[in-house]
Design an enzyme around this catalytic site. Structure first.
Site, short mmCIF file in Angstrom:
data_model
loop_
_atom_site.label_atom_id
_atom_site.label_comp_id
_atom_site.label_asym_id
_atom_site.label_seq_id
_atom_site.Cartn_x
_atom_site.Cartn_y
_atom_site.Cartn_z
N CYS A 146 43.12 34.66 49.29
CA CYS A 146 42.59 33.16 48.98
C CYS A 146 41.17 32.98 49.94
O CYS A 146 41.33 33.13 51.13
CB CYS A 146 43.61 32.19 49.33
SG CYS A 146 42.92 30.63 49.34
N HIS A 180 40.25 32.42 41.91
CA HIS A 180 40.58 31.94 40.58
C HIS A 180 39.38 32.34 39.63
O HIS A 180 39.84 32.47 38.30
CB HIS A 180 40.79 30.28 40.72
CG HIS A 180 42.13 29.78 41.26
ND1 HIS A 180 42.66 30.07 42.63
CD2 HIS A 180 43.10 29.34 40.58
CE1 HIS A 180 43.62 29.53 42.58
NE2 HIS A 180 43.94 29.08 41.53
N ASP A 199 48.34 33.49 48.45
CA ASP A 199 47.12 32.56 47.92
C ASP A 199 47.78 31.05 47.69
O ASP A 199 48.93 31.15 47.75
CB ASP A 199 46.75 33.01 46.46
CG ASP A 199 45.79 32.07 45.90
OD1 ASP A 199 44.85 31.90 46.74
OD2 ASP A 199 45.70 31.62 44.71
N SER A 200 46.99 30.29 47.76
CA SER A 200 47.29 28.80 47.55
C SER A 200 48.06 28.81 46.00
O SER A 200 48.71 27.59 45.85
CB SER A 200 46.14 27.99 47.48
OG SER A 200 45.30 28.06 46.62
N CYS A 229 36.05 32.83 45.18
CA CYS A 229 37.23 32.14 44.89
C CYS A 229 38.01 33.01 44.02
O CYS A 229 37.61 33.41 43.05
CB CYS A 229 37.20 30.92 44.53
SG CYS A 229 38.66 30.16 43.92
N GLU A 260 43.77 26.43 36.65
CA GLU A 260 45.15 26.33 37.01
C GLU A 260 45.74 25.45 35.66
O GLU A 260 46.90 25.45 35.62
CB GLU A 260 45.15 25.08 38.01
CG GLU A 260 45.04 25.84 39.63
CD GLU A 260 46.41 26.76 40.27
OE1 GLU A 260 47.54 26.16 39.75
OE2 GLU A 260 45.98 27.63 40.77
N1 DGL Z 1 41.94 30.77 45.17
C1 DGL Z 1 41.49 29.99 46.25
C2 DGL Z 1 40.57 30.71 46.74
O1 DGL Z 1 40.14 31.95 46.88
C3 DGL Z 1 41.17 28.73 45.94
C4 DGL Z 1 42.15 27.79 45.29
C5 DGL Z 1 42.40 26.45 45.76
O2 DGL Z 1 41.58 25.83 46.08
O3 DGL Z 1 43.57 26.42 46.32
O4 DGL Z 1 39.50 29.98 47.62
#
Ligand code: DGL
Length: 276
Positions: A75, A196, A12-13, A194, A160
């Protein structure tokens, strides 16, 4: 042969993929996992196609070098912007027997059983929304569905920065939900597109009308992976099974450890790595 077996790579990012890892591990605790968060370059959600692809292929190459035969892009932004190119252009020459899977398809597959009105909402990063990947994937499986997407640019920063339980979170969560439902009042199911967003689940539930299903991806991605592995003996035999998890991050290890512990509900130890 060296690297003939290895852990499942989860990328993931940043921290979001931990919500996926947690669910995968719940139903398949026997495997080894190698988590890689590109925390030094997060967020990806506001970046261009080319940049997200470049960062993601670096991560995939790195995880392959670590012995992963199967990598999950946990992600949505990377799944939306890089997965297809990696599967079609890179894998055949880089590692034809290895696999990279995303999180969007397994999520989309379940909405047919959930939505009654066939009006679905997607809440995701600006990058995922701009890519229209959810619209395209849903149109393939459920052509009569109406899909409305809402970019929520502040939600990842709220998570975050550990602001997911504050009045600031109330403001942005309510604002984006109201705007989505104004666009299409017939929506009865909303995909949190997403990884997150599960950390904002309490706020999302608070501001979302009770009659709307809120769809979190983790469990669906985990079930779909389990099914995939049961059908692909050729892949599962390349996965080591000692029940371990290793965490890698491109940020300082102690920074990652503190936040990852919140996602995982337990202390974690991480190592810093450099992608190129
Ligand atoms: N967790 C990432 C997703 O599922 C997004 C986070 C980011 O913007 O880096 O899209």
């Amino acid at each position: 042969m060296k690297n003939d077996r290895g852990p499942i790579g989860i990328f993931d990012s940043g921290y979001g993929g931990l919500t996926i890892l947690k669910e995968i591990r719940k139903i398949m605790p026997q495997y080894d996992y190698l988590y890689l968060g590109d925390n030094a370059r997060t967020p990806y959600g506001t970046r261009s196609f080319d940049v997200v692809y470049e960062f993601t292929i670096q991560a995939v190459r790195y995880l392959f070098k670590q012995g992963c035969h199967l990598v999950i892009l946990a992600c949505n932004t990377a799944s939306a912007k890089a997965l297809r190119t990696i599967q079609q252009n890179d894998l055949p020459r880089l590692a034809p027997n290895r696999r990279v899977l995303g999180v969007i398809r397994p999520t989309v597959e379940v909405i047919g059983d959930i939505s009654k009105t066939h009006h679905v909402g997607i809440m995701a990063t600006p990058g995922t929304v701009r890519s229209k990947t959810y619209e395209l994937e849903i149109a393939k499986l459920f052509p009569d569905f109406k899909v409305t997407s809402k970019a929520c640019p502040m939600w990842v920063p709220l998570v975050e920065n550990e602001e997911y339980n504050t009045p600031g979170a109330d403001y942005f969560v309510k604002k984006n939900i109201d705007s989505l439902l104004q666009q299409d009042p017939q929506i009865d199911s909303v995909i949190l597109g997403c990884t997150h967003y599960p950390l904002l689940r309490d706020k999302i539930r608070q501001w979302m009308p009770d009659n709307i299903h809120v769809i979190e991806q983790g469990n669906y991605v985990a079930q779909s992976l389990k099914e995939y592995l049961s059908r692909h003996d050729d892949m599962s035999k390349h996965i080591t099974s000692e029940g371990t998890i290793r965490f890698l991050t491109t940020e300082q290890a102690d920074v990652f450890q503190a936040k990852a512990a919140i996602f995982m509900d337990t202390a974690v130890e991480a190592e810093r790595v450099f992608l190129e």
